[in-house]
Design a protein around this motif. Structure first.
Motif, PDB file in Angstrom:
ATOM      1  N   UNK A 264       0.837  -1.202   0.000  1.00 30.24           N
ATOM      2  CA  UNK A 264       0.000   0.000   0.000  1.00 30.24           C
ATOM      3  C   UNK A 264       0.876   1.257   0.000  1.00 30.24           C
ATOM      4  N   UNK A 265       1.968   1.232   0.744  1.00 32.66           N
ATOM      5  CA  UNK A 265       2.884   2.372   0.739  1.00 32.66           C
ATOM      6  C   UNK A 265       3.413   2.622  -0.667  1.00 32.66           C
ATOM      7  N   UNK A 266       3.815   1.546  -1.323  1.00 33.18           N
ATOM      8  CA  UNK A 266       4.323   1.665  -2.695  1.00 33.18           C
ATOM      9  C   UNK A 266       3.245   2.212  -3.630  1.00 33.18           C
ATOM     10  N   UNK A 267       2.028   1.687  -3.519  1.00 31.12           N
ATOM     11  CA  UNK A 267       0.945   2.126  -4.398  1.00 31.12           C
ATOM     12  C   UNK A 267       0.619   3.599  -4.183  1.00 31.12           C
ATOM     13  N   UNK A 268       0.605   4.028  -2.940  1.00 32.90           N
ATOM     14  CA  UNK A 268       0.281   5.423  -2.641  1.00 32.90           C
ATOM     15  C   UNK A 268       1.331   6.358  -3.223  1.00 32.90           C
ATOM     16  N   UNK A 296      -5.283  17.361   3.014  1.00 31.15           N
ATOM     17  CA  UNK A 296      -6.468  17.248   2.169  1.00 31.15           C
ATOM     18  C   UNK A 296      -6.221  16.444   0.896  1.00 31.15           C
ATOM     19  N   UNK A 297      -5.130  16.700   0.133  1.00 32.06           N
ATOM     20  CA  UNK A 297      -4.871  15.861  -1.043  1.00 32.06           C
ATOM     21  C   UNK A 297      -4.613  14.402  -0.679  1.00 32.06           C
ATOM     22  N   UNK A 298      -3.971  14.167   0.482  1.00 31.02           N
ATOM     23  CA  UNK A 298      -3.702  12.798   0.897  1.00 31.02           C
ATOM     24  C   UNK A 298      -5.011  12.042   1.137  1.00 31.02           C
ATOM     25  N   UNK A 299      -5.989  12.695   1.739  1.00 30.30           N
ATOM     26  CA  UNK A 299      -7.289  12.065   1.949  1.00 30.30           C
ATOM     27  C   UNK A 299      -7.919  11.706   0.615  1.00 30.30           C
ATOM     28  N   UNK A 300      -7.791  12.604  -0.347  1.00 33.61           N
ATOM     29  CA  UNK A 300      -8.334  12.379  -1.686  1.00 33.61           C
ATOM     30  C   UNK A 300      -7.656  11.175  -2.349  1.00 33.61           C
ATOM     31  N   UNK A 301      -6.310  11.092  -2.254  1.00 28.46           N
ATOM     32  CA  UNK A 301      -5.606   9.987  -2.881  1.00 28.46           C
ATOM     33  C   UNK A 301      -5.960   8.652  -2.226  1.00 28.46           C
ATOM     34  N   UNK A 302      -6.122   8.674  -0.909  1.00 30.23           N
ATOM     35  CA  UNK A 302      -6.523   7.443  -0.235  1.00 30.23           C
ATOM     36  C   UNK A 302      -7.927   7.013  -0.656  1.00 30.23           C
ATOM     37  N   UNK A 303      -8.810   7.970  -0.928  1.00 29.60           N
ATOM     38  CA  UNK A 303     -10.152   7.612  -1.387  1.00 29.60           C
ATOM     39  C   UNK A 303     -10.078   6.915  -2.736  1.00 29.60           C
ATOM     40  N   UNK A 304      -9.134   7.338  -3.589  1.00 31.47           N
ATOM     41  CA  UNK A 304      -8.957   6.664  -4.872  1.00 31.47           C
ATOM     42  C   UNK A 304      -8.429   5.245  -4.670  1.00 31.47           C
TER      43      UNK A 304
END
Length: 438
Positions: A264-268, A296-304
């Motif tokens: 997951x770290x790699x994917x993020x 805020x962008x990190x929350x968005x990327x995790x939602x993806x």
């Protein structure tokens, strides 16, 4: 008959500002008074491989006839997906356009790459000698031709050679067998497309016959899943991280939780550094991402990543549709709402399909990820500040009939809505849903 319409023109140029948002045009495309809708074409594995585009004229700006609608549609698509600086932005994705005898020789067709365009023609028009001559010329340029609403392939070999795609309606086994039996050995096979299926059970039957399938109308609604599935470990970890970000937990605690899953770290980090995101600086750690860009962008990327965390069971089409919707909703709000609200719009679009993607009830998802009240209002009732943007995106996914009313309420022009829709389609080309966690 004179075929002189393959001249490159300079009108319709656009101005890019490098922000990743739709460009500002130097002038509206001709016939811009309308809204486009896009019906996905899926292969048997539920991968989106094309779109059938349609044009819904805005009230008070009705354009008479297929030719006028096609002119407006093609000019809009060319402006945002095939301008001189960026080139064609949809990769190998095919666009299907409905035409008639009067619209075959429109100059605007030259502005789209022939290898990515399939012209859909009915049997009445196909039978006309002038149309056959025009289609022959277009086939020589590389355009595809789909014969629609016909009972069989043409008998004459010359006419049969014009057809690259064939509409098999509901995909009945006897019709499919007859059409396949009529194809000439040694020639390029005609691709068979089901255009009239009503549910996902019929989709499965057509997929078993190796057909490609349009999923418009009632099929535009995602496939309902049984709700007895449990959340995957990857999904639970992503939800935990999203919850920590929402609480503004220390970045060291978030990093510690993320270290439990190296994949997951790699994917993020791979996603943050992808061309589709366009950060501009290589991000090498979660702490670096937060220091550069904030929570805020990190929350968005995790939602993806959450939307693609169930890739083993969720359909590729549904994952791509959720990403496209999130970006579409976000782009419509850019310039109208603050930057943080734009990130929330992306989450709204994505989360509106999250129950279907994860195979669990929406209430269970929302219990594990504490979203703001305004985001929940949009997801559950299409209400609040974000809800109207989501409702507008959904109608454009179907037939765009309510687009004029919804966009006027948001003070959005048809041109702005269409630009956001097309730019979202292009943006999703750079998001690889096959590289999901797990």
């Amino acid at each position: 008959m004179r075929f002189d319409f393959f001249r490159r023109q300079s009108e319709g140029a656009v101005v890019h500002d490098g922000s990743g948002a739709p460009p500002r045009s130097r002038g509206d495309a001709p016939g811009q008074a309308g809204y486009l809708s896009a019906t996905p074409l899926l292969d048997p594995q539920k991968q989106a491989i094309g779109y059938r585009l349609a044009w819904c004229a805005a009230p008070g700006g009705e354009a008479a006839g297929t030719a006028a609608h096609l002119r407006a549609l093609v000019a809009c698509v060319a402006m945002h997906l095939n301008d001189r600086k960026t080139g064609w932005r949809l990769g190998r994705t095919a666009l299907f356009l409905d035409i008639d005898a009067d619209s075959l020789l429109l100059d605007e067709l030259q502005s789209l790459p022939p290898e990515n365009v399939v012209l859909c023609v009915g049997p009445e028009d196909f039978a006309q000698p002038d149309v056959q001559g025009a289609l022959l010329f277009l086939r020589e340029q590389g355009y595809g031709v789909m014969l629609c609403r016909s009972q069989a392939l043409p008998i004459e070999a010359e006419l049969r050679a014009l057809v690259t795609h064939f509409d098999v309606g509901s995909g009945a086994a006897d019709i499919v067998a007859e059409v396949r039996g009529a194809q000439v050995p040694g020639t390029a096979p005609v691709r068979l497309i089901a255009t009239q299926i009503a549910n996902w059970e019929e989709f499965a039957a057509c997929a078993a016959r190796r057909l490609e399938i349009f999923v418009g109308g009632a099929m535009a609604a995602p496939q309902l899943k049984k709700t007895d599935q449990v959340l995957q470990p990857e999904s639970l970890l992503i939800m935990r991280l999203m919850q920590m970000i929402r609480r503004n937990d220390d970045v060291r605690e978030i990093e510690s939780a993320l270290k439990h899953d190296a994949v997951l770290t790699y994917q993020l980090l791979r996603h943050i550094n992808s061309p589709a995101i366009g950060v501009g600086v290589e991000i090498h750690s979660l702490r670096h991402a937060v220091s550069m860009l904030g929570y805020s962008p990190l929350f968005r990327w995790l939602s993806l990543l959450l939307a693609t965390s169930n890739a083993r069971t969720a359909s590729p089409y549904l994952m791509k549709q959720a990403i496209l919707r999130g970006r579409f909703v976000e782009l419509m709000g850019q310039g109208m709402l603050a930057a943080g609200d734009a990130d929330n719009l992306f989450v709204v679009g994505m989360f509106s399909l999250i129950d279907q993607l994860l195979g669990v009830p929406m209430e269970e998802v929302l219990a594990k990820v504490q979203l703001t009240e305004s985001v929940q209002q949009a997801i559950l009732a299409r209400g609040g500040i974000y809800g109207p943007f989501l409702a507008l995106a959904e109608t454009c996914e179907r037939d765009a009939r309510d687009a004029a009313r919804l966009s006027e309420a948001l003070f959005l022009s048809a041109e702005q809505v269409n630009a956001a829709h097309l730019w979202a389609m292009a943006w999703t080309q750079g998001v690889n849903t096959s590289e999901a966690p797990g």
